[in-house]
Design an enzyme around this catalytic site. Sequence first.
Site, PDB file in Angstrom:
ATOM      1  N   GLU A 180       0.832  -1.209   0.000  1.00  0.00           N
ATOM      2  CA  GLU A 180       0.000   0.000   0.000  1.00  0.00           C
ATOM      3  C   GLU A 180       0.868   1.261   0.000  1.00  0.00           C
ATOM      4  OE1 GLU A 180      -2.759  -0.608   3.283  1.00  0.00           O
ATOM      5  OE2 GLU A 180      -4.173  -1.590   1.936  1.00  0.00           O
ATOM      6  N   GLU A 229      -6.185  -7.980  -0.991  1.00  0.00           N
ATOM      7  CA  GLU A 229      -6.795  -7.981   0.343  1.00  0.00           C
ATOM      8  C   GLU A 229      -8.281  -7.734   0.173  1.00  0.00           C
ATOM      9  OE1 GLU A 229      -5.078  -5.417   3.285  1.00  0.00           O
ATOM     10  OE2 GLU A 229      -3.024  -6.065   2.871  1.00  0.00           O
TER      11      GLU A 229
END
Length: 596
Positions: free
Chosen positions: A157, A239
């Site tokens: 991320e 995710e």
Amino acid sequence: MQFEIGQKDFLLNGKPFKIISGAVHYFRIVPEYWYKTLYNLKAMGCNTVETYVAWNLHQPQSDQFNFSKRADLPKFLQISQELGLYVILRPTPYICAEWEFGGLPAWLLNIPNIRLRQNDPIFLAQVDRYFSRLLPRVTPYQFTQGGNILMMQIENEYGSFGNDKDYLRAIKALIQKYGVNVPLFTSDGAWQNALEAGALIEDDILPTGNFGSRSNQNLDELQRYFDNHNKSYPLMCMEFWDGWFNRWKEPVITRDAQDLVDCTKELLDRASINFYMFQGGTNFGFLNGCSARLDTDLPQVTSYDYDAPVREWGEPSEKYYLLQKLLATYPDASQIKNPILPQITAYPAISVEQEVSLFSTLDTISKRHDSPFTQTMETLEHYYGYMLYRAKPISHSGEIKLRIYQCRDRVQVFNDHQKVATQYQHEIGNDIMLQTPNGQFQLDLLVENMGRVNYGGKLLAPTQHKGIGAGAILDLHFHTGWEQYAIDFEKLDQIDFLGKQDPQTPSFYQFNLTIEDEPKDTFIDTSKLGKGIIIVNGENLGRYWNEGPTCYLYLPAPLLHKGKNQIIVFETEGVRPTELTFSDKPIYKQLNTKNL
């Protein structure tokens, strides 16, 4: 044997392959239960397991490396391979994961001028040293070496933190330096700004998305990003959030099971998936992370249950069985089987056997550091838990004003062993009036590090330094002359229970649980306790706090044994536990507050 990232599909030995993965963090589950967890993952229909790798677990001190017990990553990979599961490995320096400091070791904070997660030679040198110990242990498990690791992640991320592509390329180079030759990927939020900042699509590195709902909308955004760069890749949600994490003083967050299944089907009809989490597990010890909202830190609870398909304690939920039915309809799913169920019991209540005030046994379980001014926990190389600051000032009046500056995260103030105040982040610095004799008195400041921020801009904030930074002012002057006690919870066998009892002060309470048969899982009921931690046979189960929403600590059977088991409660709020009770189910406190 070959695994490739094709233009529309992942290719396993040349044939299209849909990755159906679930996240299991080896460091949140006792090693004795890795097999059961991974078996249940495959029995739900998953063909792959995904895990982060926590740097701070593997290098707890700058000069110490750890690959044993819950840090035995090769053993976890071996069990996965024996079960026929593929692996997605995320050995990135930063993991977020609601884990202390996002997995970064706190000792990095001691290095002058370091720039975390940036193309900084100082930071990259530390990553290099870490990778030199970590990666040779996992490269033999790569698919290219006859193992089961399909892919590895470069950074996590990153588009929600920075856009330094030179840094990403430097991490990529370090990974490959140590023999990684499976395909690499990045994962970011599925919106254009995050993808543009965090991906390396221009270097032909696979971008993946992280989201938990609106599957088609998010996949459309990911596809649009590919199209904008004239690239063609298989779509994957790295995710897929099937639940959420919880913070102290906030209601437990849950997600409707059927809603999850509906969003999963929408996703799987177009893409590969990694359920985050499959089983969340537990933030043992002091390694829970912390969220941040503006200038407020919001520490996360010990349980990482996540409302996942398999609960913290290993019990399949309604989500598990509904997902089984859905996954059975996809040809690449593993064979559906009955899961292995946990065995949970409520042991009989046990009475306290010994107790002692922290102040009476401080010298035996702490390392003392003397200095003119207060020093942070990091400076004293005591990165987690508690630090006690002691001074013996002289007062020339019956009352003196105390103010504490740059202190994190929570401080309890004791004047000659009498508790005067407890202050949190927004109260620290406010006046505290001490009633004093004309002469010397003892001032004790017990500071708790409640967890470093694991995500966002506050990753770089000065508040990641714990303990007391600037110092303590008495009247209008900084007081000099401090004893600092780094409380070592691995020295609890040296507690002097012959010392003074004073339940009004932070204290240790010893219990013995005698087990005649094979141990079973249980929950320790903390609803009647105040705040602190519980250590069982030397293993720190984590923090409890009667503020809720969780009012239990999960105690897995492998931490127990036949015969006498020692349980030590460190209680800081002046609550004297005369007995300890157990439960065969988790205990929650209903809260009417809002989730921030």
